[in-house]
Design a protein around this motif. Sequence first.
Motif, PDB file in Angstrom:
ATOM      1  N   GLU A   1     -32.645  33.656 -20.033  1.00 36.77           N
ATOM      2  CA  GLU A   1     -31.495  33.580 -20.926  1.00 36.77           C
ATOM      3  C   GLU A   1     -31.312  32.191 -21.510  1.00 36.77           C
ATOM      4  OE1 GLU A   1     -28.108  35.162 -18.845  1.00 36.77           O
ATOM      5  OE2 GLU A   1     -29.214  36.978 -18.313  1.00 36.77           O
ATOM      6  N   ARG A   2     -31.675  31.170 -20.762  1.00 42.98           N
ATOM      7  CA  ARG A   2     -31.546  29.779 -21.231  1.00 42.98           C
ATOM      8  C   ARG A   2     -32.437  29.542 -22.451  1.00 42.98           C
ATOM      9  NH1 ARG A   2     -29.440  25.228 -19.233  1.00 42.98           N
ATOM     10  NH2 ARG A   2     -28.806  26.027 -17.226  1.00 42.98           N
ATOM     11  N   ALA A   3     -33.691  30.010 -22.399  1.00 41.17           N
ATOM     12  CA  ALA A   3     -34.616  29.836 -23.527  1.00 41.17           C
ATOM     13  C   ALA A   3     -34.146  30.639 -24.737  1.00 41.17           C
ATOM     14  CB  ALA A   3     -36.027  30.253 -23.135  1.00 41.17           C
ATOM     15  N   ALA A   4     -33.662  31.855 -24.499  1.00 45.67           N
ATOM     16  CA  ALA A   4     -33.165  32.684 -25.596  1.00 45.67           C
ATOM     17  C   ALA A   4     -31.969  32.019 -26.274  1.00 45.67           C
ATOM     18  CB  ALA A   4     -32.789  34.070 -25.078  1.00 45.67           C
ATOM     19  N   ALA A   5     -31.072  31.447 -25.491  1.00 48.14           N
ATOM     20  CA  ALA A   5     -29.903  30.774 -26.055  1.00 48.14           C
ATOM     21  C   ALA A   5     -30.326  29.551 -26.872  1.00 48.14           C
ATOM     22  CB  ALA A   5     -28.936  30.368 -24.943  1.00 48.14           C
ATOM     23  N   THR A   6     -31.299  28.800 -26.376  1.00 43.67           N
ATOM     24  CA  THR A   6     -31.784  27.634 -27.120  1.00 43.67           C
ATOM     25  C   THR A   6     -32.438  28.074 -28.420  1.00 43.67           C
ATOM     26  OG1 THR A   6     -32.077  26.339 -25.095  1.00 43.67           O
ATOM     27  CG2 THR A   6     -33.300  25.606 -27.042  1.00 43.67           C
ATOM     28  N   ALA A   7     -33.244  29.120 -28.374  1.00 43.42           N
ATOM     29  CA  ALA A   7     -33.891  29.627 -29.592  1.00 43.42           C
ATOM     30  C   ALA A   7     -32.834  29.983 -30.641  1.00 43.42           C
ATOM     31  CB  ALA A   7     -34.768  30.835 -29.263  1.00 43.42           C
ATOM     32  N   ARG A   8     -31.791  30.655 -30.225  1.00 46.41           N
ATOM     33  CA  ARG A   8     -30.726  31.029 -31.172  1.00 46.41           C
ATOM     34  C   ARG A   8     -29.990  29.793 -31.685  1.00 46.41           C
ATOM     35  NH1 ARG A   8     -30.384  35.449 -27.411  1.00 46.41           N
ATOM     36  NH2 ARG A   8     -30.893  37.394 -28.484  1.00 46.41           N
ATOM     37  N   ARG A   9     -29.750  28.827 -30.794  1.00 48.30           N
ATOM     38  CA  ARG A   9     -29.035  27.613 -31.184  1.00 48.30           C
ATOM     39  C   ARG A   9     -29.782  26.826 -32.255  1.00 48.30           C
ATOM     40  NH1 ARG A   9     -27.115  27.232 -26.361  1.00 48.30           N
ATOM     41  NH2 ARG A   9     -28.856  26.143 -25.411  1.00 48.30           N
ATOM     42  N   ILE A  10     -31.106  26.849 -32.221  1.00 51.09           N
ATOM     43  CA  ILE A  10     -31.861  26.074 -33.215  1.00 51.09           C
ATOM     44  C   ILE A  10     -32.085  26.853 -34.510  1.00 51.09           C
ATOM     45  CG2 ILE A  10     -32.947  24.644 -31.460  1.00 51.09           C
ATOM     46  CD1 ILE A  10     -35.552  26.175 -31.938  1.00 51.09           C
ATOM     47  N   GLY A  11     -31.570  28.074 -34.576  1.00 51.63           N
ATOM     48  CA  GLY A  11     -31.652  28.846 -35.805  1.00 51.63           C
ATOM     49  C   GLY A  11     -32.677  29.957 -35.787  1.00 51.63           C
ATOM     50  N   MET A  12     -33.273  30.216 -34.642  1.00 47.61           N
ATOM     51  CA  MET A  12     -34.250  31.300 -34.557  1.00 47.61           C
ATOM     52  C   MET A  12     -33.527  32.639 -34.425  1.00 47.61           C
ATOM     53  SD  MET A  12     -37.248  29.812 -32.105  1.00 47.61           S
ATOM     54  CE  MET A  12     -38.739  29.383 -32.999  1.00 47.61           C
TER      55      MET A  12
END
Length: 186
Positions: free
Chosen positions: A140-151
């Motif tokens: 979930e941490r990686a998914a949240a980071t991906a979304r935060r950077i605009g992915m």
Amino acid sequence: MTSELRTQRLRIREWAPDDAPAALRIYGVEKVAARLTPEMSTVGDEEAMRSVLQAWIEAQPNLVTPAGRWAVVRESDGEVIGGLALRQLPPYEEDFELSWHLRPDAWGSGYASEAARALAGWAFEQGLEELFAVARPDNERAAATARRIGMEWVGETDKYYGATLQVFRMRPSDLEGAVPAGFTEN
């Protein structure tokens, strides 16, 4: 990347063999390594880490631009707190993966998002039209980071690495306005 990338708080630079102790605090930690791609496991000791870094350093000049691996250095204290990679995803090496790895004591500070946005911006300047991030379904941490950077999430696949992974994609327009103020390339 022949020069460093800088953000307000970070410097992204090539790895050096002397980074082995700091890199081991990232890639030698089980809770970090457990989230990496299936082909990389926990690095056992400093000597093994030095060998891994040496392999990355030697491979760098032979990679297709903008592929590579870099250290993430916190400007305030000069500490290596993470690593970034841009690599062609297996099995066909058509798609580029953006990945970020931080030591656990640097989690939750926005460093992964800041560093990943900077590297994505640079990759798009090199002519890439899209980047992907892949994450294990429970990361979930990686998914949240991906979304935060605009992915954006595009689905789940077992195409990459022979494992079921969540796939996120970013195009240059997704990054507009997302690069932190103060980003510079030196």
